[in-house]
Design a protein around this motif. Structure first.
Motif, short mmCIF file in Angstrom:
data_model
loop_
_atom_site.label_atom_id
_atom_site.label_comp_id
_atom_site.label_asym_id
_atom_site.label_seq_id
_atom_site.Cartn_x
_atom_site.Cartn_y
_atom_site.Cartn_z
N HIS A 95 43.33 16.55 28.70
CA HIS A 95 44.42 17.14 29.35
C HIS A 95 43.98 17.59 31.00
CE1 HIS A 95 47.94 17.31 26.75
NE2 HIS A 95 47.15 17.26 25.78
N ALA A 97 42.27 15.60 32.86
CA ALA A 97 42.62 14.67 33.62
C ALA A 97 43.90 14.38 34.04
CB ALA A 97 42.16 13.32 32.89
N LEU A 98 44.82 14.96 33.31
CA LEU A 98 46.31 14.97 33.38
C LEU A 98 46.53 16.29 34.47
CD1 LEU A 98 47.72 13.82 29.91
CD2 LEU A 98 47.85 12.47 32.11
N GLY A 99 45.83 16.89 34.49
CA GLY A 99 46.37 18.16 35.14
C GLY A 99 46.81 19.20 34.69
N VAL B 25 43.65 7.18 31.81
CA VAL B 25 44.12 8.42 32.13
C VAL B 25 42.94 9.09 32.89
CG1 VAL B 25 44.38 10.86 31.05
CG2 VAL B 25 45.47 8.92 29.91
N LEU B 26 41.54 9.11 32.39
CA LEU B 26 40.64 9.71 32.85
C LEU B 26 40.40 9.21 34.50
CD1 LEU B 26 37.91 9.94 30.04
CD2 LEU B 26 39.44 11.47 31.00
N ALA B 32 50.75 12.00 34.11
CA ALA B 32 52.13 12.66 33.48
C ALA B 32 53.23 12.24 34.20
CB ALA B 32 51.89 14.17 33.91
N VAL B 65 49.56 14.19 24.56
CA VAL B 65 49.47 13.31 25.70
C VAL B 65 50.68 12.35 26.02
CG1 VAL B 65 47.99 11.44 26.88
CG2 VAL B 65 47.14 13.70 25.88
N ARG B 82 51.87 16.20 29.64
CA ARG B 82 50.81 17.22 29.28
C ARG B 82 51.46 18.30 28.58
NH1 ARG B 82 50.38 17.19 35.70
NH2 ARG B 82 51.83 18.64 36.05
#
Lengths: 251, 251
Positions: A95, A97-99, B25-26, B32, B65, B82
């Motif tokens: 989360h 990493a996803l902002g 993702v990382l 998102a 996610v 997110r």
């Protein structure tokens, strides 16, 4: 006839299985150490396919509530455990990493959690916790310690102090919140111009932190750990920070 | 030949898929709002079965996610989101039920997080956040509010103030930590001998908390929220507390 139409909630089979198992955990009927029946027995009892059952079990494994039994074949039956740390770390890491949160959010959360941990540890830490922290510190001071090892030991030092506070939840949160920015911490350590000087400075603070906790000086330990976290964490940069952070991508 | 044998790590297919998606993702390659390819396309690209892929996708859905696309058939492709709050709440709720943390641990974590939220909200909360908190308070004061509704509104009031601090992570943690003891809170509210008096007392404190935050009095708001949490939370009883809490059931 003025009532609004509500959308039908489409529960999928694996979610129903998940809920069934969760209910048992919440009711105290499934406890740590208990074993679930093998998949081939449990699936027909629940009236679901083995693949739906397996999807639910994978979810529970990932959040640290089940472990499957390696080496005993697929039918051995999973065991209930309580191992939340990795699960929470993964969740916060993804989360971040996803902002879902910013680097500043993580910094402030660390400060709040660790101030409390160090203040409480100064009053409550056992000799065992303090000796563990001391042993980690000795290893961090070895001259040939590399970036990854240093960071692992550093994390374990902070988590040991959180455990020393006697609060398992704070300890889990401390570990997970730090884990969420692990790649950035490693980057910053790798970018250090003078590695021996960087570790020496961090270890000087670690040594003083441990001394204050051993001496029962909670307020001073809390102030120093805040300075310690802000000092290093303040040098982190999040190059991948999403620029659409303010948008609502959640629904 | 003195080196110890290390067990072979048995990675299962769904874990490898999970890692592959997490890496993206990382690395910021999956953001998102992005959509994954449909299962029938993604499985052969990754060289795995659709059931292994689906197990990994279920895990990512459960930790907030991914969302699948209801109403568009199984091949529509999941979307990256997110939405950590429900996932974190479920995780802490299950682990609290399993005895990973005690009620006292949860109480102290709430005090630490919310002292910080209220102090920061007093300096930073937007008019929008404060108006939302006010509206929730109005609804909590309605004479016929039931136990479940009151508790939901109460939680939303505390989470709104955490959001008012501007820290998304603290806000998520506040919500999840409170969610972990939701059944006990409901029990305590249901057991209240004089429901109108109980809600009146809680709402008096909520009103004063909001007033202090609006007035920018962060230190006073922090002290009052600690008193507020300890006062009510101190009446909770965990009847299902596992008696084997000290044993190591994690491995």
């Amino acid at each position: 006839m003025s009532a609004e139409w509500q959308p039908v909630r489409q529960s999928r089979t694996h979610e129903l299985v998940l809920e069934r198992i969760e209910e048992r955990v919440l009711a105290g009927e499934l406890k740590a150490g208990d074993r679930l029946p093998p998949e081939r027995e449990l699936a027909p009892v629940l009236g679901v396919s083995r693949s739906a059952l397996r999807e639910a079990l994978r979810v529970l494994e990932t959040i640290g509530v089940l472990v499957s039994q390696p080496g005993r074949g697929p039918d051995a039956g999973a065991r209930v455990v309580r191992n939340p740390d990795d699960a929470l770390g993964r969740l916060l890491r993804l989360h971040f990493a996803l902002g879902s949160y910013s680097l500043g959010d993580v910094l402030e959360a660390r400060v709040v959690l660790e101030r409390s941990s160090f203040a409480t540890a100064a009053a409550h830490a056992s000799a065992e916790d303090l000796d563990e922290a001391e042993a980690l510190l000795v290893r961090m001071q070895e001259p040939d310690v590399g970036v990854t090892d240093f960071n692992d030991l550093d994390t374990r030092f902070h988590v040991a102090m959180a455990r020393g506070s006697g609060n398992q939840l704070t300890s889990t949160l401390t570990s997970a919140v730090r884990e969420s920015v692990r790649p950035l911490i490693l980057q910053a350590l790798e970018a250090a111009e003078d590695w021996p000087a960087t570790t020496a400075a961090l270890n000087k603070e670690h040594t003083e932190l441990l001394r204050l906790v051993r001496a029962g000086k909670g307020a001073e330990a809390a102030d120093l750990v805040e300075k310690h976290i802000r000092g290093f964490h303040g040098t982190l940069v999040d190059e991948n920070a999403p620029d659409d952070r303010s948008e609502d991508a959640d629904r």
